[in-house]
Design an enzyme around this catalytic site. Structure first.
Site, mmCIF file in Angstrom:
data_model
loop_
_atom_site.group_PDB
_atom_site.id
_atom_site.type_symbol
_atom_site.label_atom_id
_atom_site.label_comp_id
_atom_site.label_asym_id
_atom_site.label_seq_id
_atom_site.Cartn_x
_atom_site.Cartn_y
_atom_site.Cartn_z
ATOM 1 N N ARG A 317 0.805 -1.226 0.000
ATOM 2 C CA ARG A 317 0.000 0.000 0.000
ATOM 3 C C ARG A 317 0.849 1.293 0.000
ATOM 4 O O ARG A 317 0.540 2.204 -0.764
ATOM 5 C CB ARG A 317 -0.988 0.010 1.162
ATOM 6 C CG ARG A 317 -2.019 -1.119 1.077
ATOM 7 C CD ARG A 317 -3.129 -0.987 2.100
ATOM 8 N NE ARG A 317 -3.997 0.111 1.781
ATOM 9 C CZ ARG A 317 -3.992 1.284 2.387
ATOM 10 N NH1 ARG A 317 -3.186 1.522 3.393
ATOM 11 N NH2 ARG A 317 -4.813 2.229 2.010
ATOM 12 N N CYS A 347 14.938 -4.813 -4.173
ATOM 13 C CA CYS A 347 15.740 -3.980 -5.059
ATOM 14 C C CYS A 347 14.835 -3.044 -5.846
ATOM 15 O O CYS A 347 14.670 -3.192 -7.063
ATOM 16 C CB CYS A 347 16.567 -4.860 -5.991
ATOM 17 S SG CYS A 347 17.635 -5.926 -5.048
#
Ligand SMILES: Cc1ncc(COP(=O)(O)O)c(C=O)c1O
Length: 418
Positions: A317, A347
Site C-alpha cells: 500500500r 531492489c
C-alpha cells in the site's frame, strides 16, 4: 462508534499487546514478517455495521477482497455476515466456510463463464452485473441450466468520492458499472429475458471514503432508479450501496458511520427496499498489523534509513498508493525520536513502508509494528524477489493461532521446471 476506532492494541508495562497476547512473544514464536489480527476488533467492527443499520432491513456482506483468510471468513460467517465476492476463487473460499448462498453477492467487472456457472450452481443471492455483455452471458448460462439467474445491475452513479484515484470507481471515466443513462434500457432488456430474475440495483463509488455525502448521493441515485423501475413494473428489492467506508490510518477525521446510517434509514424507512452494504476495509483494516524486525539502521548527513525484514512484497500500500501506516516499536523506550525512511530489502526504490517519518530511535534486532494493515495487506502480497509471503496469526484474548503458515522457497519454485 467508528469502524476505525478499534484495533485491540495497547502497551502494557511498555510492551505492545494485541488483546491479551504479547506481540513480542508472537514474533519469537512465529517469526517475522508476521501479520497479526485481533478477532475481537474484527467482530466489533462488523457489529458496528449491524448495530448502526439495525433499524432498516439490511444485509452486511463483508467484501472478501480486503482480506480473504479463511479464519476471518469463518469468524464473520458465524457472526451472521454475508459476503461480497469478485472471483470464482473467492466463491470457493466462502463456500468452504459454509457461507449461506443467499447471503453472497458476486461483484466484479470481468466474470468468466466458469465463474458464472459456479455461482449459479451455488445459488447465490445475486450477480452485480457490470455490462450488457455480462448480462447476456449470465442469462445464457442460466438458460443452459434451465434455470434462472438473480441479477442486479451495478450502475455508475457519477458521484465523485474524494479518495486516491486508483480506488475511486464511481465516475463515468471509470471502467466499473453501467452509465446511469443506459441503465433503464438495460433493466428493460433484462426484464424481457425469462432466465433472469431482477433483484436489485447496485453501485460502489470507491474505497477509503471518509465523507458521508458521496454515499448518500450515490444512494439517492440508485434509489431514484429503483423507484422508476418499480413504477414500470420491475420489482426491485435490493439496494446495494457497495463498500468503501473509510477508516483512520493517521489523523483523518473518521467516517461518521452513525450519521451515514441515519441518512440511509431516513431514506429507506417505509419503502420496500432491503439495503446491502459491502464493507471490506472497515471490518478488517484496523484489526490487523504487520510485525517486522529491524535489520540495519543506515545513518548519513542527508538521510537515515531503517531497513526492516518486510517490504513492498508483504505490504504494497505505501508503494502503490503512497498510503500512510503508523509504525510503532513493540517496546516503548525512552530513547527519543529521529527522522528516517523505513524501507524493505527489495531492489526497488519504491520499496518503502514510510518516508521521512519521525519514529522512535531503533537499532538492529528491534521489533516494529506496522499498524492498520489488516485490509489490502496480505491479499496484495507477492513473491517479488522470490520472497515467501508472511505467516498470519489470529489473536483472541490471550490465545493466538496460526491461520496461515509462512510460505517456503521450496513451495515457490515447486511448479517450475528447467
Ligand atoms: C464492488 C465492491 N464492493 C466492496 C468493496 C470493498 O471496499 P472497501 O474495502 O473499501 O470497503 C470493493 C472494493 O474495491 C468493491 O469493488
Amino acid at each position: 462508534m467508528q469502524p476505525s476506532s478499534n484495533n485491540g492494541l495497547e502497551y502494557r508495562a511498555g510492551n505492545l499487546f494485541c488483546e491479551d497476547a504479547s506481540l513480542e512473544s508472537l514474533a519469537r514464536q512465529y517469526g517475522t514478517p508476521l501479520y497479526v489480527y485481533s478477532q475481537s476488533a474484527i467482530l466489533e467492527n462488523f457489529h458496528a455495521f449491524v448495530r448502526n443499520l439495525s433499524q432498516v432491513p439490511s444485509l452486511v456482506c463483508y467484501s472478501v477482497k480486503a482480506n480473504s483468510n479463511l479464519s476471518i471468513l469463518h469468524l464473520l460467517r458465524e457472526a451472521g455476515s454475508g459476503f461480497d465476492i469478485v472471483s470464482g476463487g473467492e466463491l470457493s473460499r466462502v463456500l468452504k466456510v459454509r457461507a449461506a448462498p443467499q447471503k453472497i453477492v458476486f461483484s466484479g467487472v470481468g466474470k468468466t463463464e466458469s465463474e458464472v456457472d459456479a455461482a449459479l450452481a451455488a445459488g447465490i443471492l445475486m450477480f452485480n452485473v457490470e455490462s450488457a455483455g455480462e448480462l447476456n452471458l449470465v442469462a445464457s448460462r442460466a438458460r443452459h441450466r434451465n434455470g434462472c439467474a438473480p441479477v442486479s445491475i451495478r450502475i455508475n452513479p457519477d458521484v465523485e468520492a474524494e479518495t486516491h484515484p486508483y480506488i475511486s470507481t464511481g465516475q463515468t471515466i471509470h471502467k466499473f458499472g453501467v452509465p446511469k443513462e443506459d441503465a433503464v434500457e438495460l433493466y428493460h432488456h433484462a426484464a424481457s429475458l425469462r432466465e433472469l430474475e431482477i433483484r436489485g440495483v447496485a453501485c460502489h463509488i470507491g474505497s477509503q471514503i471518509l465523507d458521508v455525502d458521496p454515499f448518500l448521493k450515490a444512494f439517492d441515485e440508485i434509489k431514484g432508479l429503483a423507484d422508476g423501475l418499480r413504477a414500470s413494473g420491475i420489482p426491485i428489492e435490493h439496494l446495494d450501496l457497495g463498500g468503501g467506508f473509510g477508516i483512520r490510518y493517521a489523523d483523518e477525521a473518521p467516517l461518521e458511520l452513525d450519521r451515514l446510517a441515519s441518512g440511509l434509514e431516513a431514506r429507506i424507512r417505509g419503502t420496500p427496499y432491503r439495503l446491502v452494504v459491502e464493507p471490506g476495509r472497515a471490518i478488517v483494516g484496523s484489526a490487523g498489523l504487520l510485525l517486522t524486525r529491524v535489520l540495519y539502521v543506515k545513518r548519513s548527513p542527508h538521510k537515515n534509513f531503517v531497513v526492516v525484514d518486510c517490504g513492498m512484497n508483504d505490504l504494497v500500500r505505501p508503494a502503490l498508493y503512497g498510503s500512510f501506516h503508523e509504525i510503532v516499536p513493540l517496546r516503548q523506550g525512552s530513547n527519543g525520536m529521529f527522522r528516517a525512511d523505513v524501507v524493505g530489502p527489495l531492489c526497488e526504490t519504491g520499496d518503502f513502508l514510510a518516508q521521512d517519518r519521525e519514529i522512535a530511535e531503533t537499532q538492529p534486532g528491534d521489533l516494529l509494528a506496522i499498524l492498520t494493515a489488516g485490509a489490502y495487506g496480505y491479499v496484495l502480497a507477492s513473491n517479488y524477489n522470490t520472497r515467501p509471503r508472511p505467516a498470519e496469526v489470529m489473536v483472541y484474548q490471550s490465545h493466538a493461532r496460526l491461520v496461515r503458515q509462512r510460505e517456503t522457497v521450496e513451495e515457490l519454485i515447486a511448479r517450475e521446471s528447467l
